[in-house]
Design a protein around this motif. Structure first.
Motif, PDB file in Angstrom:
ATOM      1  N   SER A  76       0.701  -1.206  -0.090  1.00 40.25           N
ATOM      2  CA  SER A  76       0.067  -0.152  -0.021  1.00 40.25           C
ATOM      3  C   SER A  76       1.003   1.244  -0.116  1.00 40.25           C
ATOM      4  O   SER A  76       2.123   1.252   0.097  1.00 40.25           O
ATOM      5  CB  SER A  76      -0.929   0.029   1.316  1.00 40.25           C
ATOM      6  N   SER A  77       0.179   2.207   0.403  1.00 40.78           N
ATOM      7  CA  SER A  77       0.963   3.551   0.177  1.00 40.78           C
ATOM      8  C   SER A  77       1.852   3.722   1.528  1.00 40.78           C
ATOM      9  O   SER A  77       1.839   2.877   2.443  1.00 40.78           O
ATOM     10  CB  SER A  77      -0.234   4.700   0.379  1.00 40.78           C
ATOM     11  N   ALA A  78       2.601   4.772   1.675  1.00 38.33           N
ATOM     12  CA  ALA A  78       3.236   5.148   2.797  1.00 38.33           C
ATOM     13  C   ALA A  78       2.593   5.477   3.972  1.00 38.33           C
ATOM     14  O   ALA A  78       1.342   5.853   3.639  1.00 38.33           O
ATOM     15  CB  ALA A  78       4.288   6.280   2.422  1.00 38.33           C
ATOM     16  N   VAL A  79       2.940   5.023   5.005  1.00 35.76           N
ATOM     17  CA  VAL A  79       2.389   5.037   6.302  1.00 35.76           C
ATOM     18  C   VAL A  79       1.823   6.497   6.836  1.00 35.76           C
ATOM     19  O   VAL A  79       0.498   6.730   7.118  1.00 35.76           O
ATOM     20  CB  VAL A  79       3.037   4.807   7.515  1.00 35.76           C
ATOM     21  N   PRO A  80       2.231   7.712   6.430  1.00 37.55           N
ATOM     22  CA  PRO A  80       2.005   8.858   6.597  1.00 37.55           C
ATOM     23  C   PRO A  80       0.933   9.172   5.869  1.00 37.55           C
ATOM     24  O   PRO A  80      -0.191   9.766   6.206  1.00 37.55           O
ATOM     25  CB  PRO A  80       3.075   9.941   6.151  1.00 37.55           C
ATOM     26  N   THR A  81       0.821   8.665   4.620  1.00 40.55           N
ATOM     27  CA  THR A  81      -0.365   8.897   3.499  1.00 40.55           C
ATOM     28  C   THR A  81      -1.647   8.202   4.246  1.00 40.55           C
ATOM     29  O   THR A  81      -2.723   8.634   4.322  1.00 40.55           O
ATOM     30  CB  THR A  81      -0.051   8.281   2.128  1.00 40.55           C
ATOM     31  N   LEU A  82      -1.425   6.871   4.562  1.00 42.84           N
ATOM     32  CA  LEU A  82      -2.464   6.155   5.199  1.00 42.84           C
ATOM     33  C   LEU A  82      -3.033   6.800   6.447  1.00 42.84           C
ATOM     34  O   LEU A  82      -4.193   6.924   6.615  1.00 42.84           O
ATOM     35  CB  LEU A  82      -1.835   4.540   5.373  1.00 42.84           C
ATOM     36  N   ARG A  83      -2.189   7.211   7.319  1.00 42.50           N
ATOM     37  CA  ARG A  83      -2.607   8.134   8.627  1.00 42.50           C
ATOM     38  C   ARG A  83      -3.595   9.197   8.266  1.00 42.50           C
ATOM     39  O   ARG A  83      -4.585   9.415   8.630  1.00 42.50           O
ATOM     40  CB  ARG A  83      -1.420   8.464   9.509  1.00 42.50           C
ATOM     41  N   ARG A  84      -3.247  10.037   7.242  1.00 41.70           N
ATOM     42  CA  ARG A  84      -4.162  11.117   6.793  1.00 41.70           C
ATOM     43  C   ARG A  84      -5.258  10.729   6.317  1.00 41.70           C
ATOM     44  O   ARG A  84      -6.415  11.256   6.307  1.00 41.70           O
ATOM     45  CB  ARG A  84      -3.197  11.881   5.657  1.00 41.70           C
ATOM     46  N   ALA A  85      -5.565   9.486   5.630  1.00 40.97           N
ATOM     47  CA  ALA A  85      -6.480   8.813   5.249  1.00 40.97           C
ATOM     48  C   ALA A  85      -7.483   8.130   6.525  1.00 40.97           C
ATOM     49  O   ALA A  85      -8.455   7.578   6.073  1.00 40.97           O
ATOM     50  CB  ALA A  85      -6.339   7.924   3.984  1.00 40.97           C
ATOM     51  N   GLY A  86      -6.863   7.886   7.497  1.00 35.92           N
ATOM     52  CA  GLY A  86      -7.724   7.511   8.637  1.00 35.92           C
ATOM     53  C   GLY A  86      -7.309   6.113   9.032  1.00 35.92           C
ATOM     54  O   GLY A  86      -7.984   5.410   9.866  1.00 35.92           O
ATOM     55  N   PHE A  87      -6.103   5.624   8.320  1.00 36.81           N
ATOM     56  CA  PHE A  87      -5.874   4.080   8.759  1.00 36.81           C
ATOM     57  C   PHE A  87      -4.748   4.256   9.974  1.00 36.81           C
ATOM     58  O   PHE A  87      -4.176   5.150  10.165  1.00 36.81           O
ATOM     59  CB  PHE A  87      -5.052   3.629   7.684  1.00 36.81           C
ATOM     60  N   ARG A  88      -4.950   3.162  10.740  1.00 38.25           N
ATOM     61  CA  ARG A  88      -4.157   3.001  12.112  1.00 38.25           C
ATOM     62  C   ARG A  88      -3.419   1.577  11.876  1.00 38.25           C
ATOM     63  O   ARG A  88      -3.754   0.828  11.113  1.00 38.25           O
ATOM     64  CB  ARG A  88      -5.049   3.123  13.245  1.00 38.25           C
ATOM     65  N   LYS A  89      -2.652   1.205  12.854  1.00 31.53           N
ATOM     66  CA  LYS A  89      -1.959   0.042  12.774  1.00 31.53           C
ATOM     67  C   LYS A  89      -2.926  -1.143  13.172  1.00 31.53           C
ATOM     68  O   LYS A  89      -2.697  -2.168  12.881  1.00 31.53           O
ATOM     69  CB  LYS A  89      -0.720  -0.053  13.797  1.00 31.53           C
ATOM     70  N   ASP A  90      -4.104  -0.646  13.655  1.00 31.42           N
ATOM     71  CA  ASP A  90      -5.260  -1.742  14.124  1.00 31.42           C
ATOM     72  C   ASP A  90      -6.512  -1.796  13.345  1.00 31.42           C
ATOM     73  O   ASP A  90      -7.390  -2.261  13.407  1.00 31.42           O
ATOM     74  CB  ASP A  90      -5.464  -1.539  15.589  1.00 31.42           C
ATOM     75  N   THR A  91      -6.144  -0.949  12.092  1.00 24.94           N
ATOM     76  CA  THR A  91      -7.182  -0.931  11.171  1.00 24.94           C
ATOM     77  C   THR A  91      -7.727  -2.504  10.782  1.00 24.94           C
ATOM     78  O   THR A  91      -8.775  -2.743  10.669  1.00 24.94           O
ATOM     79  CB  THR A  91      -6.789   0.010   9.724  1.00 24.94           C
ATOM     80  N   PHE A  92      -6.735  -3.165  10.438  1.00 26.13           N
ATOM     81  CA  PHE A  92      -6.803  -4.778   9.950  1.00 26.13           C
ATOM     82  C   PHE A  92      -6.491  -5.553  10.760  1.00 26.13           C
ATOM     83  O   PHE A  92      -5.220  -5.206  11.498  1.00 26.13           O
ATOM     84  CB  PHE A  92      -6.260  -4.997   8.674  1.00 26.13           C
ATOM     85  N   THR A  93      -7.147  -6.514  11.518  1.00 26.96           N
ATOM     86  CA  THR A  93      -6.661  -7.579  12.418  1.00 26.96           C
ATOM     87  C   THR A  93      -6.735  -8.965  11.942  1.00 26.96           C
ATOM     88  O   THR A  93      -7.617  -8.991  10.880  1.00 26.96           O
ATOM     89  CB  THR A  93      -7.251  -7.563  13.678  1.00 26.96           C
ATOM     90  N   GLU A  94      -5.945  -9.790  12.322  1.00 25.94           N
ATOM     91  CA  GLU A  94      -5.984 -11.160  11.596  1.00 25.94           C
ATOM     92  C   GLU A  94      -7.324 -11.771  11.859  1.00 25.94           C
ATOM     93  O   GLU A  94      -7.993 -11.447  12.830  1.00 25.94           O
ATOM     94  CB  GLU A  94      -5.214 -12.209  12.650  1.00 25.94           C
ATOM     95  N   GLY A  95      -7.858 -12.452  10.601  1.00 26.63           N
ATOM     96  CA  GLY A  95      -9.159 -13.067  10.701  1.00 26.63           C
ATOM     97  C   GLY A  95     -10.242 -12.121   9.814  1.00 26.63           C
ATOM     98  O   GLY A  95     -11.478 -12.480   9.655  1.00 26.63           O
ATOM     99  N   ASP A  96      -9.909 -10.782   9.842  1.00 29.06           N
ATOM    100  CA  ASP A  96     -10.967  -9.699   9.358  1.00 29.06           C
ATOM    101  C   ASP A  96     -11.214 -10.360   7.849  1.00 29.06           C
ATOM    102  O   ASP A  96     -10.032 -10.613   7.073  1.00 29.06           O
ATOM    103  CB  ASP A  96     -10.522  -8.421   9.292  1.00 29.06           C
ATOM    104  N   ARG A  97     -12.394 -10.233   7.139  1.00 27.94           N
ATOM    105  CA  ARG A  97     -12.738 -10.539   5.643  1.00 27.94           C
ATOM    106  C   ARG A  97     -12.904  -9.193   5.220  1.00 27.94           C
ATOM    107  O   ARG A  97     -13.332  -8.252   5.580  1.00 27.94           O
ATOM    108  CB  ARG A  97     -13.955 -11.208   5.666  1.00 27.94           C
ATOM    109  N   VAL A  98     -12.038  -9.055   4.215  1.00 30.90           N
ATOM    110  CA  VAL A  98     -11.884  -7.790   3.466  1.00 30.90           C
ATOM    111  C   VAL A  98     -12.038  -7.963   1.920  1.00 30.90           C
ATOM    112  O   VAL A  98     -11.795  -8.891   1.552  1.00 30.90           O
ATOM    113  CB  VAL A  98     -10.498  -7.079   3.762  1.00 30.90           C
ATOM    114  N   THR A  99     -12.232  -6.882   1.332  1.00 29.60           N
ATOM    115  CA  THR A  99     -12.284  -6.843  -0.144  1.00 29.60           C
ATOM    116  C   THR A  99     -11.421  -5.638  -0.472  1.00 29.60           C
ATOM    117  O   THR A  99     -11.516  -4.618   0.053  1.00 29.60           O
ATOM    118  CB  THR A  99     -13.788  -6.524  -0.709  1.00 29.60           C
ATOM    119  N   VAL A 100     -10.408  -5.885  -1.281  1.00 30.36           N
ATOM    120  CA  VAL A 100      -9.391  -4.935  -1.621  1.00 30.36           C
ATOM    121  C   VAL A 100      -9.554  -4.784  -3.404  1.00 30.36           C
ATOM    122  O   VAL A 100      -9.817  -5.784  -4.049  1.00 30.36           O
ATOM    123  CB  VAL A 100      -8.115  -5.340  -1.765  1.00 30.36           C
ATOM    124  N   MET A 101      -9.946  -3.432  -3.641  1.00 27.89           N
ATOM    125  CA  MET A 101      -9.813  -3.115  -5.123  1.00 27.89           C
ATOM    126  C   MET A 101      -8.555  -2.393  -5.476  1.00 27.89           C
ATOM    127  O   MET A 101      -8.112  -1.600  -4.866  1.00 27.89           O
ATOM    128  CB  MET A 101     -10.913  -2.257  -5.548  1.00 27.89           C
TER     129      MET A 101
END
Length: 101
Positions: A76-101
C-alpha cells in the motif's frame, strides 16, 4: 590541471546523481509496475497487516477459482499517507474478511 580534475569530478557527480534519481523514479513509478487501466477485486481473510515504512503491507489468504487458498501480499501507500486517510496499525486484524480493489 586542477580545473580539469574538478570538471571531471563534477561530470562524475552529475552521472551518479542521474543514476540514483532514475532508480528512485522507477521505484515509485506506478504505471511502470501496474496496469493502471485495470481494476481487480480481491476478497480474502487478513493473515497480517504490517503498518510500517516505507509501505504498509496487507497479507491476505485468498481462495482461488479451485478453492485452494493462496497467500497474497498487497503493498500500500506510505504510512503517513495512510494516517491522513484515517488508517491506523489496528485497522486490520488477523481474521478480518476484506475486499481490496
Amino acid at each position: 590541471m586542477i580545473l580539469t580534475v574538478r570538471v571531471k569530478l563534477f561530470k562524475l557527480c552529475i552521472v551518479l546523481l542521474a543514476i540514483v534519481a532514475s532508480g528512485a523514479h522507477a521505484h515509485h513509478s506506478m504505471p511502470a509496475r501496474y496496469d493502471m487501466g485495470r481494476t481487480i477485486e480481491i476478497k480474502g481473510v487478513v493473515a497480517e497487516f504490517k503498518f510500517r515504512s516505507p509501505h504498509a503491507l496487507l497479507i491476505l489468504d485468498v481462495a482461488n477459482d479451485s478453492g485452494n487458498v493462496e497467500r497474497w501480499r498487497i503493498e500500500s501507500s506510505a504510512v503517513p499517507t495512510l494516517r491522513r486517510a484515517g488508517f491506523r496499525k489496528d485497522t486490520f486484524t488477523e481474521g478480518d474478511r476484506v475486499t481490496v480493489m
